[in-house]
Design a protein around this motif. Structure first.
Motif, PDB file in Angstrom:
ATOM      1  N   THR A 142       0.489   3.809  15.701  1.00  0.00           N
ATOM      2  CA  THR A 142       1.738   3.677  15.441  1.00  0.00           C
ATOM      3  C   THR A 142       2.376   2.603  14.653  1.00  0.00           C
ATOM      4  O   THR A 142       3.241   2.858  13.831  1.00  0.00           O
ATOM      5  N   LEU A 143       1.758   1.326  14.733  1.00  0.00           N
ATOM      6  CA  LEU A 143       2.090   0.360  13.912  1.00  0.00           C
ATOM      7  C   LEU A 143       1.885   0.843  12.371  1.00  0.00           C
ATOM      8  O   LEU A 143       2.568   0.508  11.676  1.00  0.00           O
ATOM      9  N   LYS A 144       0.536   1.089  12.257  1.00  0.00           N
ATOM     10  CA  LYS A 144       0.266   1.480  10.870  1.00  0.00           C
ATOM     11  C   LYS A 144       1.235   2.652  10.262  1.00  0.00           C
ATOM     12  O   LYS A 144       1.386   2.405   9.298  1.00  0.00           O
ATOM     13  N   ASN A 145       1.557   3.514  11.008  1.00  0.00           N
ATOM     14  CA  ASN A 145       2.232   4.664  10.580  1.00  0.00           C
ATOM     15  C   ASN A 145       3.680   4.452  10.296  1.00  0.00           C
ATOM     16  O   ASN A 145       4.244   4.589   9.171  1.00  0.00           O
ATOM     17  N   ASP A 146       4.212   3.401  11.139  1.00  0.00           N
ATOM     18  CA  ASP A 146       5.471   2.675  11.005  1.00  0.00           C
ATOM     19  C   ASP A 146       5.551   2.023   9.572  1.00  0.00           C
ATOM     20  O   ASP A 146       6.548   2.062   8.706  1.00  0.00           O
ATOM     21  N   GLN A 147       4.678   1.162   9.262  1.00  0.00           N
ATOM     22  CA  GLN A 147       4.516   0.324   8.444  1.00  0.00           C
ATOM     23  C   GLN A 147       4.153   1.173   6.903  1.00  0.00           C
ATOM     24  O   GLN A 147       4.771   0.814   5.985  1.00  0.00           O
ATOM     25  N   ALA A 148       3.660   2.014   7.068  1.00  0.00           N
ATOM     26  CA  ALA A 148       3.406   3.230   5.742  1.00  0.00           C
ATOM     27  C   ALA A 148       4.593   3.791   5.532  1.00  0.00           C
ATOM     28  O   ALA A 148       5.018   3.971   4.295  1.00  0.00           O
ATOM     29  N   GLN A 149       5.460   3.944   6.577  1.00  0.00           N
ATOM     30  CA  GLN A 149       6.873   4.816   6.178  1.00  0.00           C
ATOM     31  C   GLN A 149       7.707   3.809   5.473  1.00  0.00           C
ATOM     32  O   GLN A 149       8.587   3.988   4.520  1.00  0.00           O
ATOM     33  N   VAL A 150       7.617   2.351   5.778  1.00  0.00           N
ATOM     34  CA  VAL A 150       8.395   1.308   5.235  1.00  0.00           C
ATOM     35  C   VAL A 150       8.114   1.230   4.128  1.00  0.00           C
ATOM     36  O   VAL A 150       8.943   1.115   3.136  1.00  0.00           O
ATOM     37  N   ALA A 151       6.724   1.078   3.587  1.00  0.00           N
ATOM     38  CA  ALA A 151       6.241   1.186   2.118  1.00  0.00           C
ATOM     39  C   ALA A 151       6.631   2.295   1.289  1.00  0.00           C
ATOM     40  O   ALA A 151       7.256   2.319   0.318  1.00  0.00           O
ATOM     41  N   GLN A 152       6.496   3.511   1.979  1.00  0.00           N
ATOM     42  CA  GLN A 152       7.130   4.621   1.268  1.00  0.00           C
ATOM     43  C   GLN A 152       8.744   4.786   0.864  1.00  0.00           C
ATOM     44  O   GLN A 152       8.976   4.721  -0.137  1.00  0.00           O
ATOM     45  N   GLN A 153       9.416   4.162   1.837  1.00  0.00           N
ATOM     46  CA  GLN A 153      10.893   3.938   1.509  1.00  0.00           C
ATOM     47  C   GLN A 153      11.250   2.816   0.728  1.00  0.00           C
ATOM     48  O   GLN A 153      12.223   2.974  -0.032  1.00  0.00           O
ATOM     49  N   GLN A 154      10.200   1.948   0.673  1.00  0.00           N
ATOM     50  CA  GLN A 154      10.612   0.436  -0.169  1.00  0.00           C
ATOM     51  C   GLN A 154      10.349   1.128  -1.697  1.00  0.00           C
ATOM     52  O   GLN A 154      11.141   0.856  -2.584  1.00  0.00           O
ATOM     53  N   ALA A 155       9.147   2.098  -1.923  1.00  0.00           N
ATOM     54  CA  ALA A 155       9.137   2.545  -3.333  1.00  0.00           C
ATOM     55  C   ALA A 155      10.025   3.490  -3.685  1.00  0.00           C
ATOM     56  O   ALA A 155      10.591   3.580  -4.699  1.00  0.00           O
ATOM     57  N   LEU A 156      10.667   4.276  -2.589  1.00  0.00           N
ATOM     58  CA  LEU A 156      11.761   5.123  -2.995  1.00  0.00           C
ATOM     59  C   LEU A 156      12.940   4.321  -3.479  1.00  0.00           C
ATOM     60  O   LEU A 156      13.681   4.749  -4.456  1.00  0.00           O
ATOM     61  N   VAL A 157      13.290   3.358  -2.755  1.00  0.00           N
ATOM     62  CA  VAL A 157      14.478   2.393  -3.154  1.00  0.00           C
ATOM     63  C   VAL A 157      14.354   1.848  -4.482  1.00  0.00           C
ATOM     64  O   VAL A 157      15.172   1.507  -5.277  1.00  0.00           O
ATOM     65  N   GLY A 158      12.927   1.165  -4.756  1.00  0.00           N
ATOM     66  CA  GLY A 158      12.587   0.962  -5.997  1.00  0.00           C
ATOM     67  C   GLY A 158      12.677   1.734  -7.222  1.00  0.00           C
ATOM     68  O   GLY A 158      13.125   1.426  -8.227  1.00  0.00           O
ATOM     69  N   TYR A 159      12.643   2.879  -7.000  1.00  0.00           N
ATOM     70  CA  TYR A 159      12.820   4.107  -7.967  1.00  0.00           C
ATOM     71  C   TYR A 159      14.303   4.139  -8.591  1.00  0.00           C
ATOM     72  O   TYR A 159      14.477   4.393  -9.551  1.00  0.00           O
ATOM     73  N   LYS A 160      15.078   3.656  -7.648  1.00  0.00           N
ATOM     74  CA  LYS A 160      16.617   3.867  -7.893  1.00  0.00           C
ATOM     75  C   LYS A 160      16.810   2.673  -8.959  1.00  0.00           C
ATOM     76  O   LYS A 160      18.024   2.590  -9.438  1.00  0.00           O
ATOM     77  N   SER A 161      15.887   1.706  -9.293  1.00  0.00           N
ATOM     78  CA  SER A 161      16.314   0.585 -10.217  1.00  0.00           C
ATOM     79  C   SER A 161      15.301   0.884 -11.321  1.00  0.00           C
ATOM     80  O   SER A 161      13.941   0.783 -11.128  1.00  0.00           O
ATOM     81  N   ILE A 162      15.675   1.264 -12.474  1.00  0.00           N
ATOM     82  CA  ILE A 162      14.800   1.508 -13.675  1.00  0.00           C
ATOM     83  C   ILE A 162      14.875   0.219 -14.571  1.00  0.00           C
ATOM     84  O   ILE A 162      15.803  -0.342 -15.290  1.00  0.00           O
ATOM     85  N   ARG A 163      13.358   0.012 -14.566  1.00  0.00           N
ATOM     86  CA  ARG A 163      13.326  -1.364 -15.473  1.00  0.00           C
ATOM     87  C   ARG A 163      12.302  -1.116 -16.623  1.00  0.00           C
ATOM     88  O   ARG A 163      11.820  -0.020 -16.693  1.00  0.00           O
ATOM     89  N   THR A 164      12.149  -2.200 -17.378  1.00  0.00           N
ATOM     90  CA  THR A 164      11.515  -1.756 -18.602  1.00  0.00           C
ATOM     91  C   THR A 164       9.969  -2.122 -18.481  1.00  0.00           C
ATOM     92  O   THR A 164       9.438  -3.234 -17.842  1.00  0.00           O
ATOM     93  N   PRO A 165       9.139  -1.139 -18.930  1.00  0.00           N
ATOM     94  CA  PRO A 165       7.589  -1.408 -18.504  1.00  0.00           C
ATOM     95  C   PRO A 165       6.932  -2.212 -19.597  1.00  0.00           C
ATOM     96  O   PRO A 165       5.728  -2.651 -19.296  1.00  0.00           O
ATOM     97  N   PHE A 166       7.705  -2.550 -20.847  1.00  0.00           N
ATOM     98  CA  PHE A 166       7.267  -3.590 -21.602  1.00  0.00           C
ATOM     99  C   PHE A 166       8.321  -4.049 -22.427  1.00  0.00           C
ATOM    100  O   PHE A 166       9.235  -3.556 -22.382  1.00  0.00           O
ATOM    101  N   SER A 167       7.861  -5.088 -23.300  1.00  0.00           N
ATOM    102  CA  SER A 167       8.863  -5.731 -24.256  1.00  0.00           C
ATOM    103  C   SER A 167       8.976  -4.703 -25.565  1.00  0.00           C
ATOM    104  O   SER A 167       8.191  -4.227 -26.007  1.00  0.00           O
ATOM    105  N   GLY A 168      10.363  -4.747 -25.981  1.00  0.00           N
ATOM    106  CA  GLY A 168      10.664  -3.891 -26.901  1.00  0.00           C
ATOM    107  C   GLY A 168      12.190  -3.791 -27.494  1.00  0.00           C
ATOM    108  O   GLY A 168      12.954  -4.710 -26.843  1.00  0.00           O
ATOM    109  N   ARG A 169      12.563  -2.942 -28.268  1.00  0.00           N
ATOM    110  CA  ARG A 169      14.045  -2.758 -28.450  1.00  0.00           C
ATOM    111  C   ARG A 169      14.219  -1.380 -28.145  1.00  0.00           C
ATOM    112  O   ARG A 169      13.727  -0.340 -28.113  1.00  0.00           O
ATOM    113  N   LEU A 170      15.611  -1.417 -27.498  1.00  0.00           N
ATOM    114  CA  LEU A 170      16.242  -0.201 -26.850  1.00  0.00           C
ATOM    115  C   LEU A 170      16.912   0.608 -27.982  1.00  0.00           C
ATOM    116  O   LEU A 170      17.333  -0.075 -28.823  1.00  0.00           O
ATOM    117  N   GLY A 171      16.783   1.883 -27.679  1.00  0.00           N
ATOM    118  CA  GLY A 171      17.541   2.723 -28.502  1.00  0.00           C
ATOM    119  C   GLY A 171      19.112   2.931 -28.026  1.00  0.00           C
ATOM    120  O   GLY A 171      19.709   1.856 -27.577  1.00  0.00           O
TER     121      GLY A 171
END
Length: 372
Positions: A142-171
């Motif tokens: 149960t602990l591992k399942n809950d921890q996996a769901q937390v990691a999955q939800q953290q990734a989903l929240v992270g997808y709501k912030s779009i960041r640059t994958p490398f340095s460069g010039r924006l269009g």
């Protein structure tokens, strides 16, 4: 009647005699006219050392380039960039509404904390044989399942912030605050401009002449007076079966960011060893459907006053590669020949000419555009 016929005959004789006299006078006048020499520009043919050159056309592309887009849908909450600015890797560009996802994450974290407490308690009781091994194992699962769901939800929240994958010039920004965007909706393009690549194609028979690291010269219409020097970075190991061409990629230093992705470029690759070629201005060659011709200036002796006469002689030539304002002549002209560079439209074979080089023809393998 006899007098009348005699008078008519004398009248006709006078008319025909006058016309004959006038024709002879005109012929003598034309015969007495001299063909005036035509003013032309000329140059003495010389030799230059050139290396054989492969010419191709290609397109520029960024060292790294991507159109940024979200992985999940949502409403744009905040935009943290300006169109056209330079950004570093990891810079936050856009935030999507994530209040519901964050709340769900907190709920999952609370469940994971409870599962951790239950498992820790069962682990202590297991040592005293107060609980069964089965209950302790179920608590761990149960602990591992809950921890996996937390990691999955953290990734989903992270997808709501779009960041640059490398340095460069924006269009140019493609979205606005409050806009609903679906996965894959373009937000802005990000291009790393230094270094920059030029992709071009060469026929398969030229494969033996090129190698990785070989120097390459590129030009773009945007800067007609500049040349960019790079080197071959990679040669595609696959030949296109439809065209029998092979793709070649060259890399160029672009610290001044003059080259942008998508530009049309002409590419020159020097191959082989240097050879001596007779070179002339391109204007010296008269191109037509019957063959390429040039006019040589030759001495025709002196006239009655003792002044030296020059005449133009037409010759067929075989041309080779071109560089800038120059063209290589493979056959038909020898070093030292005097060749007409301007005024050929007034000439025919044997025309008398007079050389006037007050206005010279451009003659450079690397022409520069005047700023005036």
């Amino acid at each position: 009647m006899a007098i009348m016929l005699a008078a008519v005959g004398l009248a006709f004789a006078a008319v025909f005699g006058f016309e004959a006299f006038r024709a002879r006078t005109v012929q003598k006048s034309i015969a007495g006219l001299r063909n005036p020499p035509q003013a032309v520009s000329a140059i003495t043919a010389g030799t230059q050392q050139w290396r054989d050159r492969l010419e191709a056309v290609g397109s520029t592309r960024a060292g790294k380039g991507v159109d940024l887009s979200p992985q999940v849908s949502g409403i744009v909450k905040a935009i943290h960039f300006q169109s056209g600015e330079n950004v570093e890797q990891g810079t936050l560009l856009v935030e999507l509404e994530d209040a519901d996802d964050v709340a769900h994450l907190h709920a999952l974290e609370a469940m994971a904390e409870l599962a951790q407490l239950n498992y820790d308690r069962d682990a202590r009781l297991l040592k005293s044989q107060s609980v069964s091994q089965q209950k302790a194992d179920a608590g761990l699962a149960t602990l591992k399942n809950d921890q996996a769901q937390v990691a999955q939800q953290q990734a989903l929240v992270g997808y709501k912030s779009i960041r640059t994958p490398f340095s460069g010039r924006l269009g140019i920004r493609q979205v606005d605050v409050g806009q609903y965007i679906a996965p894959g909706t373009p937000i802005v393009t990000l291009q790393q401009l230094d270094p920059i690549f030029v992709d071009f194609y060469l026929p398969q028979q030229d494969l033996a002449k090129i190698k990785v690291g070989q120097p390459v010269i590129a030009k773009v219409d945007t800067y007609p007076d500049l040349t960019f020097t790079g080197e071959i970075m990679a040669i595609n190991p696959l030949v296109n079966v439809a065209t029998r061409n092979v793709q070649v990629r060259a890399t160029f230093n672009n610290s001044d960011e003059k080259l942008l992705p998508g530009m049309f470029a002409t590419v020159d690759v020097d191959v082989g060893t240097q050879k001596d070629y007779v070179t002339l201005p391109k204007t010296a060659i008269y191109y037509n459907a019957y063959g390429d011709i040039a006019y040589l200036v030759e001495n025709a002796g002196g006239d009655k006053s003792g002044q030296e006469q020059k005449v133009a002689r037409q010759v067929f030539v075989k041309t080779g590669q071109t560089r800038g304002d120059q063209v290589a002549v493979l056959d038909g002209i020898k070093p030292g020949d005097v060749v007409v560079t301007a005024g050929q439209n007034k000439l025919h074979n044997g025309s008398p000419v007079r050389i006037n080089n007050e206005v010279t023809t451009p003659f450079s393998a690397n022409p520069q555009v005047s700023e005036q």
